[in-house]
Design a protein around this motif. Structure first.
Motif, PDB file in Angstrom:
ATOM      1  N   GLY A 132       0.796  -1.224   0.000  1.00  0.00           N
ATOM      2  CA  GLY A 132       0.000   0.000   0.000  1.00  0.00           C
ATOM      3  C   GLY A 132       0.824   1.267   0.000  1.00  0.00           C
ATOM      4  O   GLY A 132       2.056   1.249   0.059  1.00  0.00           O
ATOM      5  N   GLY A 133       0.120   2.395  -0.088  1.00  0.00           N
ATOM      6  CA  GLY A 133       0.780   3.690  -0.167  1.00  0.00           C
ATOM      7  C   GLY A 133       1.560   4.039   1.087  1.00  0.00           C
ATOM      8  O   GLY A 133       1.278   3.533   2.178  1.00  0.00           O
ATOM      9  N   ALA A 134       2.532   4.930   0.925  1.00  0.00           N
ATOM     10  CA  ALA A 134       3.378   5.353   2.033  1.00  0.00           C
ATOM     11  C   ALA A 134       2.936   6.726   2.540  1.00  0.00           C
ATOM     12  O   ALA A 134       2.275   7.488   1.843  1.00  0.00           O
ATOM     13  CB  ALA A 134       4.839   5.406   1.583  1.00  0.00           C
ATOM     14  N   VAL A 135       3.312   7.027   3.784  1.00  0.00           N
ATOM     15  CA  VAL A 135       3.041   8.339   4.367  1.00  0.00           C
ATOM     16  C   VAL A 135       4.069   9.336   3.843  1.00  0.00           C
ATOM     17  O   VAL A 135       5.272   9.076   3.879  1.00  0.00           O
ATOM     18  CB  VAL A 135       3.113   8.276   5.905  1.00  0.00           C
ATOM     19  N   GLU A 136       3.603  10.475   3.357  1.00  0.00           N
ATOM     20  CA  GLU A 136       4.509  11.487   2.794  1.00  0.00           C
ATOM     21  C   GLU A 136       4.919  12.492   3.870  1.00  0.00           C
ATOM     22  O   GLU A 136       4.546  13.660   3.843  1.00  0.00           O
ATOM     23  CB  GLU A 136       3.840  12.185   1.618  1.00  0.00           C
ATOM     24  N   ASP A 137       5.697  12.004   4.807  1.00  0.00           N
ATOM     25  CA  ASP A 137       6.263  12.844   5.856  1.00  0.00           C
ATOM     26  C   ASP A 137       7.773  12.630   5.841  1.00  0.00           C
ATOM     27  O   ASP A 137       8.231  11.499   6.045  1.00  0.00           O
ATOM     28  CB  ASP A 137       5.687  12.457   7.214  1.00  0.00           C
ATOM     29  N   PRO A 138       8.568  13.672   5.589  1.00  0.00           N
ATOM     30  CA  PRO A 138      10.024  13.498   5.437  1.00  0.00           C
ATOM     31  C   PRO A 138      10.683  12.789   6.608  1.00  0.00           C
ATOM     32  O   PRO A 138      11.559  11.935   6.414  1.00  0.00           O
ATOM     33  CB  PRO A 138      10.531  14.940   5.298  1.00  0.00           C
ATOM     34  N   GLU A 139      10.249  13.108   7.814  1.00  0.00           N
ATOM     35  CA  GLU A 139      10.848  12.484   8.996  1.00  0.00           C
ATOM     36  C   GLU A 139      10.535  10.993   9.032  1.00  0.00           C
ATOM     37  O   GLU A 139      11.414  10.166   9.321  1.00  0.00           O
ATOM     38  CB  GLU A 139      10.334  13.175  10.254  1.00  0.00           C
ATOM     39  N   HIS A 140       9.294  10.648   8.717  1.00  0.00           N
ATOM     40  CA  HIS A 140       8.921   9.232   8.721  1.00  0.00           C
ATOM     41  C   HIS A 140       9.605   8.477   7.587  1.00  0.00           C
ATOM     42  O   HIS A 140      10.077   7.346   7.776  1.00  0.00           O
ATOM     43  CB  HIS A 140       7.408   9.083   8.605  1.00  0.00           C
ATOM     44  N   VAL A 141       9.670   9.092   6.422  1.00  0.00           N
ATOM     45  CA  VAL A 141      10.337   8.457   5.285  1.00  0.00           C
ATOM     46  C   VAL A 141      11.795   8.159   5.621  1.00  0.00           C
ATOM     47  O   VAL A 141      12.322   7.071   5.324  1.00  0.00           O
ATOM     48  CB  VAL A 141      10.252   9.352   4.024  1.00  0.00           C
ATOM     49  N   ALA A 142      12.462   9.120   6.275  1.00  0.00           N
ATOM     50  CA  ALA A 142      13.865   8.921   6.658  1.00  0.00           C
ATOM     51  C   ALA A 142      13.997   7.789   7.674  1.00  0.00           C
ATOM     52  O   ALA A 142      14.926   6.971   7.596  1.00  0.00           O
ATOM     53  CB  ALA A 142      14.435  10.215   7.234  1.00  0.00           C
ATOM     54  N   ALA A 143      13.050   7.724   8.611  1.00  0.00           N
ATOM     55  CA  ALA A 143      13.091   6.673   9.637  1.00  0.00           C
ATOM     56  C   ALA A 143      12.876   5.299   9.021  1.00  0.00           C
ATOM     57  O   ALA A 143      13.562   4.326   9.370  1.00  0.00           O
ATOM     58  CB  ALA A 143      12.042   6.951  10.714  1.00  0.00           C
ATOM     59  N   TYR A 202     -14.627  15.057  -6.792  1.00  0.00           N
ATOM     60  CA  TYR A 202     -13.616  14.041  -6.498  1.00  0.00           C
ATOM     61  C   TYR A 202     -13.507  13.861  -4.979  1.00  0.00           C
ATOM     62  O   TYR A 202     -13.208  14.812  -4.254  1.00  0.00           O
ATOM     63  CB  TYR A 202     -12.258  14.450  -7.068  1.00  0.00           C
ATOM     64  N   VAL A 203     -13.746  12.638  -4.517  1.00  0.00           N
ATOM     65  CA  VAL A 203     -13.597  12.303  -3.102  1.00  0.00           C
ATOM     66  C   VAL A 203     -12.267  11.579  -2.945  1.00  0.00           C
ATOM     67  O   VAL A 203     -12.145  10.396  -3.282  1.00  0.00           O
ATOM     68  CB  VAL A 203     -14.754  11.428  -2.593  1.00  0.00           C
ATOM     69  N   ALA A 204     -11.273  12.294  -2.451  1.00  0.00           N
ATOM     70  CA  ALA A 204      -9.917  11.756  -2.351  1.00  0.00           C
ATOM     71  C   ALA A 204      -9.694  11.079  -1.007  1.00  0.00           C
ATOM     72  O   ALA A 204     -10.477  11.226  -0.063  1.00  0.00           O
ATOM     73  CB  ALA A 204      -8.905  12.880  -2.541  1.00  0.00           C
ATOM     74  N   GLY A 205      -8.599  10.327  -0.911  1.00  0.00           N
ATOM     75  CA  GLY A 205      -8.220   9.681   0.341  1.00  0.00           C
ATOM     76  C   GLY A 205      -7.460  10.637   1.242  1.00  0.00           C
ATOM     77  O   GLY A 205      -7.442  11.851   1.012  1.00  0.00           O
ATOM     78  N   PRO A 206      -6.791  10.113   2.281  1.00  0.00           N
ATOM     79  CA  PRO A 206      -6.027  10.955   3.212  1.00  0.00           C
ATOM     80  C   PRO A 206      -4.923  11.718   2.480  1.00  0.00           C
ATOM     81  O   PRO A 206      -4.212  11.156   1.647  1.00  0.00           O
ATOM     82  CB  PRO A 206      -5.429   9.946   4.201  1.00  0.00           C
ATOM     83  N   GLU A 207      -4.770  12.991   2.811  1.00  0.00           N
ATOM     84  CA  GLU A 207      -3.834  13.842   2.082  1.00  0.00           C
ATOM     85  C   GLU A 207      -2.388  13.393   2.200  1.00  0.00           C
ATOM     86  O   GLU A 207      -1.584  13.661   1.307  1.00  0.00           O
ATOM     87  CB  GLU A 207      -3.959  15.289   2.573  1.00  0.00           C
ATOM     88  N   GLU A 208      -2.027  12.716   3.298  1.00  0.00           N
ATOM     89  CA  GLU A 208      -0.628  12.379   3.530  1.00  0.00           C
ATOM     90  C   GLU A 208      -0.175  11.109   2.818  1.00  0.00           C
ATOM     91  O   GLU A 208       0.990  10.717   2.924  1.00  0.00           O
ATOM     92  CB  GLU A 208      -0.368  12.234   5.033  1.00  0.00           C
ATOM     93  N   ARG A 209      -1.054  10.440   2.077  1.00  0.00           N
ATOM     94  CA  ARG A 209      -0.715   9.161   1.454  1.00  0.00           C
ATOM     95  C   ARG A 209      -0.314   9.324  -0.007  1.00  0.00           C
ATOM     96  O   ARG A 209      -0.932  10.081  -0.760  1.00  0.00           O
ATOM     97  CB  ARG A 209      -1.912   8.203   1.543  1.00  0.00           C
ATOM     98  N   THR A 210       0.700   8.586  -0.421  1.00  0.00           N
ATOM     99  CA  THR A 210       1.159   8.656  -1.808  1.00  0.00           C
ATOM    100  C   THR A 210       0.069   8.219  -2.781  1.00  0.00           C
ATOM    101  O   THR A 210      -0.092   8.821  -3.846  1.00  0.00           O
ATOM    102  CB  THR A 210       2.399   7.761  -2.014  1.00  0.00           C
ATOM    103  N   LEU A 236     -12.499  16.846  -2.142  1.00  0.00           N
ATOM    104  CA  LEU A 236     -12.545  16.702  -0.690  1.00  0.00           C
ATOM    105  C   LEU A 236     -11.747  15.467  -0.276  1.00  0.00           C
ATOM    106  O   LEU A 236     -11.790  14.443  -0.960  1.00  0.00           O
ATOM    107  CB  LEU A 236     -13.989  16.569  -0.208  1.00  0.00           C
ATOM    108  N   HIS A 237     -11.024  15.581   0.839  1.00  0.00           N
ATOM    109  CA  HIS A 237     -10.205  14.473   1.336  1.00  0.00           C
ATOM    110  C   HIS A 237     -10.840  13.821   2.563  1.00  0.00           C
ATOM    111  O   HIS A 237     -11.549  14.470   3.330  1.00  0.00           O
ATOM    112  CB  HIS A 237      -8.806  14.974   1.713  1.00  0.00           C
ATOM    113  N   GLY A 238     -10.548  12.537   2.752  1.00  0.00           N
ATOM    114  CA  GLY A 238     -11.032  11.813   3.919  1.00  0.00           C
ATOM    115  C   GLY A 238     -10.473  10.407   3.942  1.00  0.00           C
ATOM    116  O   GLY A 238      -9.707  10.015   3.053  1.00  0.00           O
ATOM    117  N   PRO A 239     -10.840   9.614   4.942  1.00  0.00           N
ATOM    118  CA  PRO A 239     -10.363   8.222   5.028  1.00  0.00           C
ATOM    119  C   PRO A 239     -10.875   7.391   3.854  1.00  0.00           C
ATOM    120  O   PRO A 239     -11.839   7.756   3.182  1.00  0.00           O
ATOM    121  CB  PRO A 239     -10.968   7.723   6.354  1.00  0.00           C
ATOM    122  N   TYR A 240     -10.235   6.248   3.659  1.00  0.00           N
ATOM    123  CA  TYR A 240     -10.662   5.323   2.605  1.00  0.00           C
ATOM    124  C   TYR A 240     -11.808   4.447   3.114  1.00  0.00           C
ATOM    125  O   TYR A 240     -11.679   3.219   3.194  1.00  0.00           O
ATOM    126  CB  TYR A 240      -9.501   4.445   2.157  1.00  0.00           C
TER     127      TYR A 240
END
Length: 353
Positions: A132-143, A202-210, A236-240
């Motif tokens: 599945g998709g990854a979280v787009e947070d630089p700190e988390h990606v580095a970890a 367009y009903v999008a998923g969580p903004e932080e996901r690739t 609009l964004h929201g959970p899947y």
């Protein structure tokens, strides 16, 4: 200088006995305490004893499959296929037996994802499959990159399934099977445009996901190519999940009475969108067309059958499982793009039909 159990206890701000309980798994420990101890273990590269240290580069018969939500068919199908492929490979364990494939449900939590990777590292897992998709947070990606590098250095085979290639951490990844979410989003929008739709919500998923970003980018690219200006009010964004689709579609219909189509982030979200449309006394597709993404098993049985983009989830999961077992050579360059297929069904039609 050798790191001791007392060093870990000091870093985690707990007693040495608590550290021992967490590492041995023989006594219940609060989740927050457990994660703090594991973080300290990871930061200090602590191993239980000299014997464990000498085995740090060895691998066990364990394979970890990480998913965001095991109740979501998107992840369940991939994980089940990977688990079957891993369990079906004989003669690959330390004693010549099969591997034990364990599904780790992160619940979409970045912290839990790192905790599972730490646990799998401590168990010297033979392989790890991240789906599945990854979280787009630089700190988390580095970890995550640092964690995967440690796993790879210890002999663990790392496979990404349904994720884009990792930035800065690609050398630790044996193979990446990346879904063409941009291409699928573009196909879906082009389908609606060809039918004559111009006001598309367009009903999008969580903004932080690739996955969210890539599907939306494909959608907007198709609109731009057709000369339709991006309108942020129609996204609009929201959970899947179904509730997100229901609530977001209600709001879209309030914002834009002239809406003729709704594209949902996935098929589950699309079910909620359909419920909101019907609640307004509108017909699908005569008044509003609705489309999803993934082609989950229920999509063809929805009424009307749902237009969507089919991703080969089972095939991708099985491929990831074989790669994790070393039963198949990695794709050239380590990355393979897995493309989707538009499934045009009865939930979409020309506007005002």
């Amino acid at each position: 200088m050798t790191t001791t159990l007392a060093d870990v206890a000091a870093r985690a701000r707990v007693s040495p006995a608590t550290v021992s309980r967490v590492l041995n798994g023989n006594y219940p420990v609060a989740a927050s305490t457990r994660e703090r101890v594991l973080r300290a273990v990871d930061e200090l590269d602590y191993v239980l004893n000299a014997t464990a240290s000498s085995l740090a580069a060895a691998t066990s018969d364990l394979v970890g499959i990480l998913v965001n939500d095991i109740a979501d068919p998107f992840f369940g199908i991939m994980a089940g296929a990977a688990q079957s492929a891993i369990g079906g490979q004989e003669g690959t364990g330390r004693g010549g037996g099969e591997k034990l494939a364990v599904v780790c449900n992160t619940g979409g939590s970045p912290e839990r994802e790192l905790t599972y990777l730490t646990l799998l590292q401590r168990q010297r897992a033979a392989a790890v499959v991240l789906t599945g998709g990854a979280v787009e947070d630089p700190e988390h990606v580095a970890a995550v990159s640092a964690k995967l590098a440690k796993l790879s250095d210890a002999g663990t085979r790392v496979v990404l399934c349904g994720r884009p290639p990792m930035e800065g951490g690609g050398s630790a990844v044996l193979a990446t099977l990346s879904f063409d979410n941009r291409g699928g989003g573009r196909q879906l929008a082009q389908h609606l445009l060809e039918l004559g739709h111009r006001r598309i919500g367009y009903v999008a998923g969580p903004e932080e996901r690739t996955t969210t970003r890539h599907r939306l980018e494909g959608h907007l690219k198709a609109l731009d190519a057709a000369g339709i200006k991006d309108d942020p009010r129609l996204v609009l964004h929201g959970p899947y999940d179904r509730r997100s689709g229901y609530e977001a579609t209600r709001e879209l219909l309030d914002r834009e009475p002239g809406l003729t189509a709704v594209v949902a982030a996935n098929d589950t979200v699309a079910l909620g969108a359909c419920a909101a449309v019907r609640e307004r006394g509108l017909r699908i597709p005569e008044d509003i067309s609705v489309a999803g993404f993934d082609d989950l098993p229920f999509s063809v049985d929805a009424v009307p059958a749902l237009t969507t983009v089919r991703l080969p989830l089972y095939e991708a999961g099985a491929w990831a499982g074989r790669l994790a077992m070393g039963a198949e050579a990695p794709p050239e360059g380590g990355v393979a793009v897995v493309r989707g297929e538009l499934m045009a069904r009865a939930s979409t039609a020309a506007p005002g039909r």
